[in-house]
Design an enzyme around this catalytic site. Structure first.
Site, PDB file in Angstrom:
ATOM      1  N   CYS A 219       3.832   8.503   0.884  1.00  0.00           N
ATOM      2  CA  CYS A 219       4.394   7.792   1.549  1.00  0.00           C
ATOM      3  C   CYS A 219       4.395   6.250   0.804  1.00  0.00           C
ATOM      4  CB  CYS A 219       4.241   7.662   2.578  1.00  0.00           C
ATOM      5  SG  CYS A 219       4.404   6.081   3.836  1.00  0.00           S
TER       6      CYS A 219
ATOM      7  N   GLU B  56       1.109  -1.248   0.029  1.00  0.00           N
ATOM      8  CA  GLU B  56      -0.245   0.088  -0.317  1.00  0.00           C
ATOM      9  C   GLU B  56       0.657   1.485  -0.350  1.00  0.00           C
ATOM     10  OE1 GLU B  56      -1.811   0.873   4.607  1.00  0.00           O
ATOM     11  OE2 GLU B  56      -1.791  -1.660   3.489  1.00  0.00           O
TER      12      GLU B  56
ATOM     13  N   CYS C  98       0.299   2.656   9.347  1.00  0.00           N
ATOM     14  CA  CYS C  98       0.785   1.336   8.478  1.00  0.00           C
ATOM     15  C   CYS C  98      -0.135   0.419   8.262  1.00  0.00           C
ATOM     16  CB  CYS C  98       2.245   1.372   9.401  1.00  0.00           C
ATOM     17  SG  CYS C  98       2.832   2.663   9.682  1.00  0.00           S
TER      18      CYS C  98
ATOM     19  N   CYS D 237       7.001  -5.128  14.894  1.00  0.00           N
ATOM     20  CA  CYS D 237       7.103  -4.292  16.139  1.00  0.00           C
ATOM     21  C   CYS D 237       5.681  -3.937  16.422  1.00  0.00           C
ATOM     22  CB  CYS D 237       7.180  -2.807  15.039  1.00  0.00           C
ATOM     23  SG  CYS D 237       8.665  -2.494  14.897  1.00  0.00           S
TER      24      CYS D 237
ATOM     25  N   CYS E 207       6.909  -7.104   6.225  1.00  0.00           N
ATOM     26  CA  CYS E 207       8.292  -6.927   7.236  1.00  0.00           C
ATOM     27  C   CYS E 207       8.366  -8.177   8.710  1.00  0.00           C
ATOM     28  CB  CYS E 207       7.720  -5.578   8.099  1.00  0.00           C
ATOM     29  SG  CYS E 207       9.284  -4.224   8.764  1.00  0.00           S
TER      30      CYS E 207
ATOM     31  N   CYS F 101       2.616  -2.572  15.237  1.00  0.00           N
ATOM     32  CA  CYS F 101       2.304  -2.087  13.444  1.00  0.00           C
ATOM     33  C   CYS F 101       1.696  -2.475  13.657  1.00  0.00           C
ATOM     34  CB  CYS F 101       4.117  -1.945  13.513  1.00  0.00           C
ATOM     35  SG  CYS F 101       4.128  -1.634  11.728  1.00  0.00           S
TER      36      CYS F 101
HETATM   37  N1  SAH Z   1      10.207   0.456   9.255  1.00  0.00           N
HETATM   38  C1  SAH Z   1      10.158   1.748   9.116  1.00  0.00           C
HETATM   39  C2  SAH Z   1       9.616   2.457   7.510  1.00  0.00           C
HETATM   40  C3  SAH Z   1       7.887   2.033   8.027  1.00  0.00           C
HETATM   41  S1  SAH Z   1       7.208   2.282   9.696  1.00  0.00           S
HETATM   42  C4  SAH Z   1      10.285   2.546   9.712  1.00  0.00           C
HETATM   43  O1  SAH Z   1      10.389   1.908  11.285  1.00  0.00           O
HETATM   44  O2  SAH Z   1      10.925   3.151  10.579  1.00  0.00           O
HETATM   45  C5  SAH Z   1       7.210   3.619   9.850  1.00  0.00           C
HETATM   46  C6  SAH Z   1       6.652   5.083  11.122  1.00  0.00           C
HETATM   47  O3  SAH Z   1       4.778   4.204  11.047  1.00  0.00           O
HETATM   48  C7  SAH Z   1       7.431   3.978  12.234  1.00  0.00           C
HETATM   49  O4  SAH Z   1       7.716   5.692  12.684  1.00  0.00           O
HETATM   50  C8  SAH Z   1       6.327   3.507  12.370  1.00  0.00           C
HETATM   51  O5  SAH Z   1       6.608   3.133  14.320  1.00  0.00           O
HETATM   52  C9  SAH Z   1       4.962   4.316  12.411  1.00  0.00           C
HETATM   53  N2  SAH Z   1       3.678   3.907  13.104  1.00  0.00           N
HETATM   54  C10 SAH Z   1       3.481   1.879  12.908  1.00  0.00           C
HETATM   55  N3  SAH Z   1       2.833   1.661  13.313  1.00  0.00           N
HETATM   56  C11 SAH Z   1       1.912   2.226  14.007  1.00  0.00           C
HETATM   57  C12 SAH Z   1       0.974   2.903  14.627  1.00  0.00           C
HETATM   58  N4  SAH Z   1      -0.346   2.240  15.068  1.00  0.00           N
HETATM   59  N5  SAH Z   1       0.450   3.324  15.063  1.00  0.00           N
HETATM   60  C13 SAH Z   1       1.600   5.263  14.565  1.00  0.00           C
HETATM   61  N6  SAH Z   1       2.515   4.870  14.268  1.00  0.00           N
HETATM   62  C14 SAH Z   1       2.967   3.845  13.485  1.00  0.00           C
END
Ligand code: SAH
Length: 346
Positions: A104, A91, A332, A115, A111, A118
């Site tokens: 974006c 996406e 995300c 995390c 991935c 996420c």
């Molecule tokens: N792997 C890279 C890029 C993808 S995540 C990274 O970690 O930066 C992009 C951003 O969105 C990251 O800062 C991530 O922590 C954030 N993100 C992921 N899930 C989220 C959520 N549920 N709410 C807010 N931000 C989120």
């Protein structure tokens, strides 16, 4: 297998056409057509029939397919779900701002980082994207909206530094004036903190922007939230960021998702400020979106403002991220998760 010309830098394309016995200026012609949106060789009017035939035999211009688009009624944000040729889905989010349009994009299908907050990593990593698949997210969004994109953030699904070679080729194409023509300063890469990637990026693209998903004031909280990325030593990561800022003269943006009770207390702000002291940096606070697609809880913004004030009092510049597209699962991985559970492998 045919060679995919989409996503090849101009230098690589010139090299390739030379290997087919063609003159170098041909590369500029073909390159320009591809980033004007050509998906086939037929429409390339300044290319001879003989070369077209040769290219059709040996090469292709890959394309991703738009499966779904959600448009926000409130702010024009568009979220796309694209299908790849092997059935995976990714996406991208198109956003409108006062300064122009940004996108974006995703760098991987899925991935491997896992995390906890996420949605993108819930099903693990399917595979990394090719440079062509990354650039095509931009071409398809430009085609769909009829508008030019002037900024790109690699902040969608995936860890860009887990796919460094393809990311680098993508940046070269995006930055090329015959490609997407986007200045380095309008290109941002967001990493979960892969140290070797930060080091390579500072050498290869010192003018581009680096964002680091830090999300924690210390190593133990980070490990709890980011089980894979958090394995690297917290202080080594911060040293790599300090070195990046010193070497490039550019400030690092730290993303910090505020998660109730875990990392959002005043003492966390104080510890974070102490760890970042003296670094050329800026903290972007993000009220967490729940993975089920709901917007942040009421009161999340006020809390973020308090955290921000606390950092600022310690001379650490901070902002609270404005949420675009909160009515359309724009956080995300949510769209991919809700639409494609059954056909994402890995
Ligand atoms: N792997 C890279 C890029 C993808 S995540 C990274 O970690 O930066 C992009 C951003 O969105 C990251 O800062 C991530 O922590 C954030 N993100 C992921 N899930 C989220 C959520 N549920 N709410 C807010 N931000 C989120």
């Amino acid at each position: 297998m045919k060679k995919d010309l989409k996503g090849m830098s101009l230098a690589a394309l010139a090299e390739y056409l030379k290997s087919l016995g063609e003159e170098e200026y041909r590369a500029r012609q073909v390159f320009r057509w591809i980033y004007r949106g050509a998906d086939s060789f037929d429409g390339m009017s300044d290319i001879s029939g003989a070369l077209k035939d040769k290219l059709k035999e040996t090469s292709e211009i890959s394309a991703i397919e738009m499966l779904y688009c959600q448009e926000s009624r409130s702010d024009g944000t568009r979220k796309y779900l694209f299908g790849l040729s092997d059935g995976n889905a990714i996406e991208s989010v198109f956003m409108k701002h006062k300064f122009g349009n940004s996108i974006c994009i995703s760098s991987q299908a899925g991935c491997r980082m896992g995390c906890v907050f996420c949605a993108s990593g819930k099903a693990g990593l399917a595979r990394s994207l090719s440079p062509g698949e990354m650039v095509d997210q931009m071409l398809k969004a430009q085609k769909d909206t009829g508008e030019r994109i002037s900024r790109v953030v690699v902040m969608g699904t995936g860890e860009p530094f887990d796919n460094y070679g393809n990311l680098a080729e993508f940046i070269r194409v995006v930055n090329d004036e015959l490609g997407l023509g986007i200045g380095m300063r309008n290109i941002t890469v967001s990493t979960c903190g892969v140290i070797s990637g930060i080091q390579a990026f500072s050498t290869d693209f010192p003018q581009a922007n680096l964002a680091v998903s830090l999300h924690a004031p210390n190593g133990s909280i980070r490990k709890g939230l980011m089980p894979t990325a958090g394995k690297q030593d917290y202080y080594e990561l911060l040293s790599a960021c300090r070195e990046y800022a010193r070497k490039t003269g550019r400030r690092v943006t730290f993303e910090y998702v505020l998660i109730g009770g875990k990392n959002d207390k005043e003492r966390h702000a104080d510890e974070l400020a102490a760890n970042l002291r003296g670094m050329l940096c800026h903290v972007n606070l993000i009220p967490v979106n729940s993975v089920s697609g709901r917007a942040p809880a009421p009161g999340a913004n006020a809390k973020a403002e308090r955290f921000k004030k606390r950092l600022e009092a310690a001379s650490i510049p901070a902002t609270v991220r404005r949420g675009l597209g909160s009515d359309i699962d724009a956080a995300c991985g949510q769209l991919r998760l809700s639409k494609t559970n059954s056909w994402v492998s890995g």
